[in-house]
Design a protein around this motif. Structure first.
Motif, short mmCIF file in Angstrom:
data_model
loop_
_atom_site.label_atom_id
_atom_site.label_comp_id
_atom_site.label_asym_id
_atom_site.label_seq_id
_atom_site.Cartn_x
_atom_site.Cartn_y
_atom_site.Cartn_z
N LEU A 64 -5.91 1.56 -44.55
CA LEU A 64 -7.22 1.35 -45.15
C LEU A 64 -7.28 -0.03 -45.79
N GLU A 65 -6.20 -0.43 -46.45
CA GLU A 65 -6.17 -1.73 -47.10
C GLU A 65 -6.17 -2.88 -46.10
N ALA A 66 -5.71 -2.62 -44.89
CA ALA A 66 -5.59 -3.68 -43.90
C ALA A 66 -6.95 -4.30 -43.58
N ASN A 67 -8.02 -3.53 -43.71
CA ASN A 67 -9.36 -4.06 -43.46
C ASN A 67 -10.05 -4.25 -44.81
N MET A 68 -9.95 -5.45 -45.35
CA MET A 68 -10.43 -5.70 -46.70
C MET A 68 -11.94 -5.54 -46.81
N SER A 69 -12.67 -5.92 -45.77
CA SER A 69 -14.13 -5.80 -45.83
C SER A 69 -14.54 -4.33 -45.95
N LEU A 70 -13.84 -3.47 -45.21
CA LEU A 70 -14.11 -2.04 -45.31
C LEU A 70 -13.79 -1.53 -46.71
N PHE A 71 -12.65 -1.95 -47.23
CA PHE A 71 -12.23 -1.47 -48.55
C PHE A 71 -13.20 -1.91 -49.63
N ARG A 72 -13.61 -3.17 -49.60
CA ARG A 72 -14.54 -3.68 -50.60
C ARG A 72 -15.88 -2.96 -50.53
N ASP A 73 -16.36 -2.75 -49.31
CA ASP A 73 -17.63 -2.06 -49.16
C ASP A 73 -17.53 -0.65 -49.71
N CYS A 74 -16.38 -0.04 -49.47
CA CYS A 74 -16.16 1.32 -49.98
C CYS A 74 -16.14 1.32 -51.50
N LEU A 75 -15.46 0.33 -52.09
CA LEU A 75 -15.38 0.25 -53.55
C LEU A 75 -16.74 -0.02 -54.18
N GLU A 76 -17.51 -0.90 -53.54
CA GLU A 76 -18.74 -1.38 -54.16
C GLU A 76 -19.92 -0.44 -53.98
N ARG A 77 -19.91 0.38 -52.94
CA ARG A 77 -21.11 1.15 -52.61
C ARG A 77 -20.90 2.66 -52.60
N LYS A 78 -19.66 3.11 -52.54
CA LYS A 78 -19.41 4.55 -52.45
C LYS A 78 -18.58 5.03 -53.63
N PRO A 79 -18.93 6.16 -54.22
CA PRO A 79 -18.05 6.76 -55.24
C PRO A 79 -16.74 7.20 -54.60
N ILE A 80 -15.65 6.72 -55.13
CA ILE A 80 -14.32 7.11 -54.63
C ILE A 80 -13.74 8.16 -55.56
N ILE A 81 -13.27 9.24 -54.99
CA ILE A 81 -12.69 10.33 -55.77
C ILE A 81 -11.22 10.47 -55.39
N PRO A 82 -10.31 9.86 -56.15
CA PRO A 82 -8.88 10.03 -55.85
C PRO A 82 -8.39 11.40 -56.33
N VAL A 83 -7.68 12.10 -55.48
CA VAL A 83 -7.10 13.40 -55.84
C VAL A 83 -5.59 13.25 -55.80
N LEU A 84 -4.94 13.43 -56.92
CA LEU A 84 -3.49 13.27 -57.02
C LEU A 84 -2.83 14.58 -56.61
N LEU A 85 -2.30 14.59 -55.39
CA LEU A 85 -1.67 15.81 -54.87
C LEU A 85 -0.22 15.90 -55.33
N ASP A 86 0.46 14.77 -55.41
CA ASP A 86 1.86 14.71 -55.81
C ASP A 86 1.95 13.99 -57.15
N PRO A 87 2.46 14.63 -58.21
CA PRO A 87 2.50 13.97 -59.53
C PRO A 87 3.40 12.75 -59.58
N ASP A 88 4.32 12.61 -58.61
CA ASP A 88 5.25 11.48 -58.61
C ASP A 88 4.77 10.31 -57.76
N VAL A 89 3.60 10.43 -57.17
CA VAL A 89 3.13 9.37 -56.28
C VAL A 89 2.76 8.13 -57.08
N GLN A 90 3.07 6.96 -56.51
CA GLN A 90 2.67 5.69 -57.11
C GLN A 90 1.23 5.40 -56.71
N ILE A 91 0.31 5.48 -57.67
CA ILE A 91 -1.10 5.27 -57.36
C ILE A 91 -1.31 3.85 -56.85
N PRO A 92 -2.00 3.67 -55.72
CA PRO A 92 -2.19 2.33 -55.16
C PRO A 92 -2.82 1.38 -56.16
N LEU A 93 -2.44 0.12 -56.03
CA LEU A 93 -2.86 -0.91 -56.96
C LEU A 93 -4.37 -0.93 -57.18
#
Length: 424
Positions: A107-136
């Motif tokens: 998903l990060e590889a396409n920055m234009s897609l990621f930015r559009d997603c951040l700027e226009r769509k509500p993102i709902i992160p669901v933490l499935l694994d408590p030990d996961v390193q949340i992406p930057l």
């Protein structure tokens, strides 16, 4: 620039699960090009949990989009993902170790897609694994915890709330990159990790820049130069791989002990040839000879063991020095690496501008502020990066005066290390 929509779960009042159908509003109306209420991105290793959630969402009349059913065959994953996000009101990310390792990088590889997603769509992160390193780029978002007893109530509440209402109550302006200051990225793993001995140094890929860094490092050649510096440690060890070189080196190192054994053997042979039998050799000489053999043999074993241990420590020490040298280059791109082991390097995103200014003011009279800052990077940046990645420092964080909000800045770390007389 459009705002980033942050879903703040603190504003969502959980309701008893048996009352959810009666209290939830109807799903938002799909308008324009919208075909789905939510696009769910997840790793195939988490499909069992995700499909159970999808079933519950669809039972509440929510239109769900996910790759196994809705991606169009023959198109690339990024093309499918981009179209599905555009056709969905919201985006739900199921964060697990495998998702962060594989699909998030895609998903990060396409920055234009990621930015559009951040700027226009509500993102709902669901933490499935408590030990996961949340992406930057998701660290500033409030996430839902899958282990929360009220998880489904909260999720349905968010999905059934129209985007414009979320914008009106929980919107924040687009944040500058400083919100990621001090955040850990995915560590770098040696390409030869599986074949490494404990006393060897890992070799890291210096040709391909990781996806997570392509969004951060403007001059990617600097990354390659930095990793090549680290790889020099492993490259120098390759010269010692041929058996005949290692045998020759071992022979030179244990030569003093071989000399002791040779002298002892010569003494015994001389004594035995002049004596009719071993019993004719004085008891004192027998004891001394046997003791020489015993001490020489054990000394060889102990010496080789210590040499092996020192070689392991030396490899790590050299990797730490090399990563400190590499950080002189990487710090310009707001990235630091640290040697966690002989096969793994920590990677953190951190601003050092404030610390650099502190050095400039401290050493302004001497006129060597730049040299002192480089020296500090060379000696301390590897350990600092590891502490940031592990979120643990060998001293209590200072409450004020730092350049890293909520954490220990680099100049504070250097000051503490120097106060403990640990200028390495």
């Amino acid at each position: 620039m459009d705002p980033v929509i942050v879903v703040d779960t603190a504003d969502i009042q959980p309701q008893p699960s048996e009352s959810v159908p009666a209290l939830l509003p109807a799903p938002p109306t799909l308008t324009g090009s919208e075909s789905y209420h939510v696009f769910i991105s997840y790793s195939s290793t988490d499909d069992r949990w995700t499909h159970s959630i999808i079933t519950q969402l669809e039972s509440h009349r929510l239109q769900v989009c996910y790759h196994e059913r809705d991606f169009i065959p023959g198109r690339t994953v990024l093309e499918n993902m981009s179209e599905c996000i555009q056709e969905s009101q919201k985006v739900l990310l199921v964060l697990s170790q495998e998702f962060v390792r594989s699909r998030w990088c895609l998903l990060e590889a396409n920055m234009s897609l990621f930015r559009d997603c951040l700027e226009r769509k509500p993102i709902i992160p669901v933490l499935l694994d408590p030990d996961v390193q949340i992406p930057l780029h998701l660290c500033h978002l409030t996430y839902l915890n899958a282990s929360d007893p009220d998880f489904m109530n909260k999720l349905l509440k968010v999905l059934c709330t129209p985007n414009q209402q979320l914008q009106g109550s929980t919107v924040v302006p687009f944040q500058p990159p400083s919100i990621y200051n001090g955040k850990a990225l995915q560590p770098l793993v040696a390409v030869n990790e599986e074949e490494l001995n404990k006393w060897d140094s890992g070799h890291f890929n210096d040709m391909v820049v990781p996806d997570q860094l392509r969004l951060i490092i403007e001059d990617q050649e600097k990354y390659r130069q930095a990793i090549k510096i680290v790889n020099r440690v492993a490259d120098s060890q390759l010269m010692m791989r041929p058996v005949w070189i290692r045998a020759l080196l071992s022979l030179i190192l244990i030569l003093p002990f071989i000399t002791v054994i040779a002298i002892s053997v010569y003494m015994f042979v001389s004594i035995l040839t002049s004596a009719k039998s071993f019993s004719d050799v004085p008891v004192g000489l027998q004891v001394i000879g046997l003791l020489c053999f015993y001490l020489a043999g054990n000394s060889v074993i102990i010496y080789l063991g210590l040499w092996k241990r020192d070689k392991k420590k030396n490899s790590l020490r050299e990797m730490q020095k090399a990563s400190g040298e590499a950080n002189i280059i990487l710090s310009e791109e707001k990235v630091l690496i640290g040697c966690m082991s002989n096969s793994k390097m920590s990677l953190v995103y951190v601003f050092l501008d404030g610390c650099k200014q502190e050095f400039a003011e401290t050493f302004s009279e001497d006129g060597n502020a730049k040299d002192m800052f480089k020296k500090a990077l060379r000696h301390f940046s590897s350990g600092y990066a590891c502490c940031l990645a592990k979120r643990h420092f060998p001293f209590s964080p200072l409450s004020t005066g730092g350049h890293l909000e909520g954490g220990v800045c680099f100049c504070q770390y250097v000051s503490q290390q120097l106060s403990a007389e640990q200028w390495e």
